[in-house]
Design an enzyme around this catalytic site. Structure first.
Site, PDB file in Angstrom:
ATOM      1  N   LYS A   1      58.751  12.711  18.804  1.00 22.74           N
ATOM      2  CA  LYS A   1      59.080  14.243  17.889  1.00 22.74           C
ATOM      3  C   LYS A   1      60.435  13.177  17.001  1.00 22.74           C
ATOM      4  O   LYS A   1      60.663  13.216  16.090  1.00 22.74           O
ATOM      5  CB  LYS A   1      59.902  15.003  18.758  1.00 22.74           C
ATOM      6  CG  LYS A   1      60.452  15.896  17.668  1.00 22.74           C
ATOM      7  CD  LYS A   1      60.756  17.100  18.473  1.00 22.74           C
ATOM      8  CE  LYS A   1      62.393  17.015  19.410  1.00 22.74           C
ATOM      9  NZ  LYS A   1      63.384  16.928  18.310  1.00 22.74           N
TER      10      LYS A   1
ATOM     11  N   VAL B   1      77.811  17.873   9.545  1.00 17.81           N
ATOM     12  CA  VAL B   1      76.932  17.024   8.665  1.00 17.81           C
ATOM     13  C   VAL B   1      77.394  15.821   8.577  1.00 17.81           C
ATOM     14  O   VAL B   1      77.521  15.382   7.590  1.00 17.81           O
ATOM     15  CB  VAL B   1      75.549  17.470   8.286  1.00 17.81           C
ATOM     16  CG1 VAL B   1      74.974  18.305   9.795  1.00 17.81           C
ATOM     17  CG2 VAL B   1      75.919  17.855   7.571  1.00 17.81           C
ATOM     18  N   ASP B   2      78.911  16.273   8.517  1.00 19.16           N
ATOM     19  CA  ASP B   2      80.106  15.476   8.613  1.00 19.16           C
ATOM     20  C   ASP B   2      79.809  14.475   8.012  1.00 19.16           C
ATOM     21  O   ASP B   2      79.981  13.282   7.299  1.00 19.16           O
ATOM     22  CB  ASP B   2      81.324  16.268   8.586  1.00 19.16           C
ATOM     23  CG  ASP B   2      81.647  15.488  10.447  1.00 19.16           C
ATOM     24  OD1 ASP B   2      80.473  15.726  10.764  1.00 19.16           O
ATOM     25  OD2 ASP B   2      82.272  14.826  10.751  1.00 19.16           O
ATOM     26  N   LEU B   3      79.400  13.345   9.454  1.00 22.58           N
ATOM     27  CA  LEU B   3      79.220  11.837   8.905  1.00 22.58           C
ATOM     28  C   LEU B   3      78.463  11.652   8.310  1.00 22.58           C
ATOM     29  O   LEU B   3      77.971  10.665   7.853  1.00 22.58           O
ATOM     30  CB  LEU B   3      78.978  11.200  10.691  1.00 22.58           C
ATOM     31  CG  LEU B   3      79.407  11.289  11.855  1.00 22.58           C
ATOM     32  CD1 LEU B   3      79.508  11.448  12.723  1.00 22.58           C
ATOM     33  CD2 LEU B   3      80.830  10.596  11.187  1.00 22.58           C
TER      34      LEU B   3
ATOM     35  N   ARG C   1      67.187  21.504  12.445  1.00 19.70           N
ATOM     36  CA  ARG C   1      68.149  20.290  11.586  1.00 19.70           C
ATOM     37  C   ARG C   1      68.199  18.735  10.959  1.00 19.70           C
ATOM     38  O   ARG C   1      68.629  18.705  10.179  1.00 19.70           O
ATOM     39  CB  ARG C   1      69.270  20.076  12.943  1.00 19.70           C
ATOM     40  CG  ARG C   1      70.150  21.388  13.222  1.00 19.70           C
ATOM     41  CD  ARG C   1      71.273  20.461  15.145  1.00 19.70           C
ATOM     42  NE  ARG C   1      71.633  19.530  14.046  1.00 19.70           N
ATOM     43  CZ  ARG C   1      73.382  19.152  13.196  1.00 19.70           C
ATOM     44  NH1 ARG C   1      73.583  19.819  12.867  1.00 19.70           N
ATOM     45  NH2 ARG C   1      73.119  17.950  13.101  1.00 19.70           N
TER      46      ARG C   1
ATOM     47  N   ARG D   1      77.929  20.569  16.133  1.00 16.56           N
ATOM     48  CA  ARG D   1      76.327  19.922  14.759  1.00 16.56           C
ATOM     49  C   ARG D   1      76.835  19.962  13.447  1.00 16.56           C
ATOM     50  O   ARG D   1      76.314  20.451  13.065  1.00 16.56           O
ATOM     51  CB  ARG D   1      75.182  20.174  15.847  1.00 16.56           C
ATOM     52  CG  ARG D   1      74.565  19.950  17.090  1.00 16.56           C
ATOM     53  CD  ARG D   1      73.202  20.250  16.995  1.00 16.56           C
ATOM     54  NE  ARG D   1      72.527  19.639  17.214  1.00 16.56           N
ATOM     55  CZ  ARG D   1      71.455  19.026  17.753  1.00 16.56           C
ATOM     56  NH1 ARG D   1      70.653  19.837  17.639  1.00 16.56           N
ATOM     57  NH2 ARG D   1      70.793  17.815  17.429  1.00 16.56           N
TER      58      ARG D   1
ATOM     59  N   ARG E   1      57.823  23.664  20.092  1.00 17.86           N
ATOM     60  CA  ARG E   1      58.794  22.182  18.820  1.00 17.86           C
ATOM     61  C   ARG E   1      59.143  20.876  19.471  1.00 17.86           C
ATOM     62  O   ARG E   1      58.762  19.965  18.979  1.00 17.86           O
ATOM     63  CB  ARG E   1      60.431  22.565  18.962  1.00 17.86           C
ATOM     64  CG  ARG E   1      60.437  24.285  18.106  1.00 17.86           C
ATOM     65  CD  ARG E   1      62.408  24.196  17.955  1.00 17.86           C
ATOM     66  NE  ARG E   1      62.702  22.747  17.316  1.00 17.86           N
ATOM     67  CZ  ARG E   1      63.679  22.418  17.291  1.00 17.86           C
ATOM     68  NH1 ARG E   1      64.700  23.017  18.553  1.00 17.86           N
ATOM     69  NH2 ARG E   1      64.485  21.578  17.459  1.00 17.86           N
TER      70      ARG E   1
HETATM   71  C1  UD1 Z   1      69.199  13.556  17.942  1.00 24.34           C
HETATM   72  C2  UD1 Z   1      68.126  14.634  17.750  1.00 24.34           C
HETATM   73  C3  UD1 Z   1      68.064  15.138  19.497  1.00 24.34           C
HETATM   74  C4  UD1 Z   1      69.173  14.404  20.583  1.00 24.34           C
HETATM   75  C5  UD1 Z   1      70.241  13.641  20.004  1.00 24.34           C
HETATM   76  C6  UD1 Z   1      71.556  12.999  20.686  1.00 24.34           C
HETATM   77  C7  UD1 Z   1      66.408  14.311  16.114  1.00 24.34           C
HETATM   78  C8  UD1 Z   1      66.067  15.123  15.229  1.00 24.34           C
HETATM   79  N1  UD1 Z   1      67.575  14.563  16.746  1.00 24.34           N
HETATM   80  O1  UD1 Z   1      70.398  14.579  17.263  1.00 24.34           O
HETATM   81  O2  UD1 Z   1      67.359  15.201  20.195  1.00 24.34           O
HETATM   82  O3  UD1 Z   1      69.786  15.380  21.251  1.00 24.34           O
HETATM   83  O4  UD1 Z   1      70.303  12.747  17.812  1.00 24.34           O
HETATM   84  O5  UD1 Z   1      70.622  11.733  21.069  1.00 24.34           O
HETATM   85  O6  UD1 Z   1      66.558  13.137  15.905  1.00 24.34           O
HETATM   86  N2  UD1 Z   1      78.281  14.577  14.903  1.00 24.34           N
HETATM   87  C9  UD1 Z   1      78.956  15.089  14.734  1.00 24.34           C
HETATM   88  N3  UD1 Z   1      79.181  15.380  12.581  1.00 24.34           N
HETATM   89  C10 UD1 Z   1      78.036  14.013  12.013  1.00 24.34           C
HETATM   90  C11 UD1 Z   1      76.589  15.103  12.969  1.00 24.34           C
HETATM   91  C12 UD1 Z   1      76.341  14.291  14.486  1.00 24.34           C
HETATM   92  O7  UD1 Z   1      80.495  15.890  14.669  1.00 24.34           O
HETATM   93  O8  UD1 Z   1      77.309  15.010  10.507  1.00 24.34           O
HETATM   94  C13 UD1 Z   1      78.122  14.792  16.403  1.00 24.34           C
HETATM   95  C14 UD1 Z   1      77.316  15.881  16.685  1.00 24.34           C
HETATM   96  O9  UD1 Z   1      78.262  16.966  16.559  1.00 24.34           O
HETATM   97  C15 UD1 Z   1      76.896  15.678  18.267  1.00 24.34           C
HETATM   98  C16 UD1 Z   1      77.189  14.202  18.345  1.00 24.34           C
HETATM   99  O10 UD1 Z   1      77.449  13.830  16.965  1.00 24.34           O
HETATM  100  O11 UD1 Z   1      77.948  16.354  19.224  1.00 24.34           O
HETATM  101  C17 UD1 Z   1      76.052  13.522  18.349  1.00 24.34           C
HETATM  102  O12 UD1 Z   1      74.864  14.442  17.511  1.00 24.34           O
HETATM  103  P1  UD1 Z   1      73.474  12.984  17.008  1.00 24.34           P
HETATM  104  O13 UD1 Z   1      73.823  11.904  17.289  1.00 24.34           O
HETATM  105  O14 UD1 Z   1      74.017  12.838  15.610  1.00 24.34           O
HETATM  106  O15 UD1 Z   1      72.534  13.920  16.988  1.00 24.34           O
HETATM  107  P2  UD1 Z   1      71.777  14.612  15.885  1.00 24.34           P
HETATM  108  O16 UD1 Z   1      71.079  13.428  15.341  1.00 24.34           O
HETATM  109  O17 UD1 Z   1      71.992  15.796  15.091  1.00 24.34           O
END
Ligand code: UD1
Length: 422
Positions: A22, A125-127, A94, A123, A400
């Site tokens: 997925k 999306v700043d990064l 997301r 969660r 999902r």
């Molecule tokens: C992806 C997966 C999700 C999985 C996660 C961790 C998809 C669609 N989803 O989610 O199923 O649980 O990886 O393996 O592929 N963070 C920030 N800022 C950002 C982005 C992330 O602070 O801009 C933090 C998040 O809050 C969290 C951590 O980074 O604490 C991990 O998030 P991330 O690896 O980005 O997960 P997703 O890509 O959202």
């Protein structure tokens, strides 16, 4: 709304086919926006998240055709007439944020709704946004939307993540393929889904090195072409179904499974007393006659233990001999399954990001409810080993991320059915 009814079960025997991932498919689909030539994805999973991404891409003007019952997706973005991803679709999922990088890279503009909170933590999306800024994009947040522009196109830059985010790495990687010059992504996520995306982008003509390591280098190209790509195996579906025989006993072969997708998880299964062996067609999992041993688990970015298997592993450890400590390091607030498991008789103490699970000899069936995808499936697994009947409500979470969960588990002898609550 449907529910799933599970009854305590004897040992399981047989084979379970594992679908395409997925989370890989949800980033491969937006990659179509990078090219005006067709992209064909083989081995796509049949899930509601994939349908949501289809809806989003179509709203932008992309053509998405589902073939062979949904296992093949034919995508084309030769006529993108809308560059706005609307809140009504983005709020459902997301992963919608993954259209931002490709739209911006190909058209120099994009407007994407902020995804908002979600049941497993803040969660942000700043990064994602900082990565695009490092490639020269101008971003403005207005009315809950990110307005991104790069009139002369994106420029190669250095993206230095302070956390190896999966989604942010995917957005940066896709955007960099069409940026002018070289982009270096430091502290990149190393998940197999990233490697799969890079393979697909390379097939489309991108120049990428280092995917699978924490530093990815991309040499931008003027345009990308079409490709046909087979989606990597879903390691989370794989791990979930490996836990079914681990919990119920018996022997189940997971078709398409590979240990390298889940090494840290397999090590923990071994420590718990579960045997995993490679077969010609995948992996075979057996539980011997002994007790499950307690093990400690800490979730980490790949190659560590995946956060997406923490809830399911907890279901196993509820009946282990001894006390296990599970530490959640990726998402805050990801123990919502614990109180539900406790309604089934589990002994769990949650303090912040740590759950201490003291094994009990047997769980008892109960009506339970889950608030996210992985939590729902952990309750099904727990129900398979419990005495009596467990009714898991809010099955839309499961839809999902797990295709044919009832068919796959009943195919190996589980007592499970889907019922309509009307
Ligand atoms: C992806 C997966 C999700 C999985 C996660 C961790 C998809 C669609 N989803 O989610 O199923 O649980 O990886 O393996 O592929 N963070 C920030 N800022 C950002 C982005 C992330 O602070 O801009 C933090 C998040 O809050 C969290 C951590 O980074 O604490 C991990 O998030 P991330 O690896 O980005 O997960 P997703 O890509 O959202």
């Amino acid at each position: 709304m449907d529910s799933i009814l599970v009854r305590g079960n004897g040992p399981l025997h047989g084979q379970i086919p594992i679908a395409g991932a997925k989370n890989a498919c949800l980033t491969l689909m937006p990659a179509t926006l990078l090219s005006d030539e067709p992209l064909t994805l083989i081995n796509a999973p049949r899930l509601s998240d994939i349908r949501t991404m289809t809806q989003l891409l179509r709203s932008l003007g992309a053509e998405v055709t589902s073939l062979q019952g949904g296992q093949v997706l034919a995508l084309s973005s030769h006529d993108i007439h809308n560059k706005t991803a609307d809140y009504d679709i983005v709020r459902k999922m997301r992963a919608s944020i993954l259209v931002l990088g490709p739209l911006l890279a190909r058209y120099g503009e994009a407007v994407v709704s902020l995804p908002g909170g979600c049941a497993i933590g803040a969660r942000p999306v700043d990064l994602h946004l900082r990565a695009l800024e490092a490639m020269g994009a101008t971003l403005e947040l207005r009315d809950g939307y990110v307005h991104a522009s790069a009139p002369g196109g994106l420029k190669g830059g250095t993206v230095d993540f302070d956390f190896a985010s999966v989604g942010a790495t995917e957005n940066a990687l896709m955007a960099a393929t069409l940026a002018k010059g070289i982009t270096v992504i430091r502290n990149a996520a190393r998940e197999p889904e990233i490697v799969d995306l890079a393979r697909c982008l390379r097939a489309m003509g991108a120049q990428i090195d280092g995917d699978g390591s924490s530093e990815i280098t991309i040499q931008g190209v003027d345009r990308l072409g079409g490709a046909t790509h087979t989606v990597v195996t879903d390691r989370i579906e794989l791990g979930t179904y490996m836990l079914a025989p681990a919990i119920c006993g018996g022997e189940v072969e997971l078709l398409g499974g590979r240990i390298e997708l889940l090494e840290a998880f397999c090590e923990k299964l071994d420590a718990a007393g579960i045997t995993v062996t490679e077969t010609e067609k995948g992996l075979s999992v057996t539980r011997g006659n002994g007790d499950i041993r307690a093990v400690n688990v800490t979730t980490e970015p790949f190659p560590g233990f995946p956060t997406d298997l923490q809830a399911q592993m907890m279901a196993l450890l509820c009946t282990a001999n001894g006390t296990s400590v599970l530490e959640e390091k990726i998402f805050e607030n990801r123990f919502m399954h614990a109180p539900e498991l406790m309604r089934m008789g589990a002994q769990i103490d949650v303090q912040g990001g740590t759950a201490t699970v003291t094994g009990v000899p047997k769980l008892k069936g109960a009506p339970v409810m889950a608030t996210d995808l992985r939590a729902s499936v952990s309750l099904i697994l727990a129900g398979l080993a419990a005495e009596g009947e467990t009714k898991v409500a809010r099955v839309y979470h499961l839809d999902r991320g797990y295709e044919h969960v009832v068919g796959k588990l009943s195919g190996v002898g589980a007592n499970i059915e889907r019922i309509s609550d009307t």
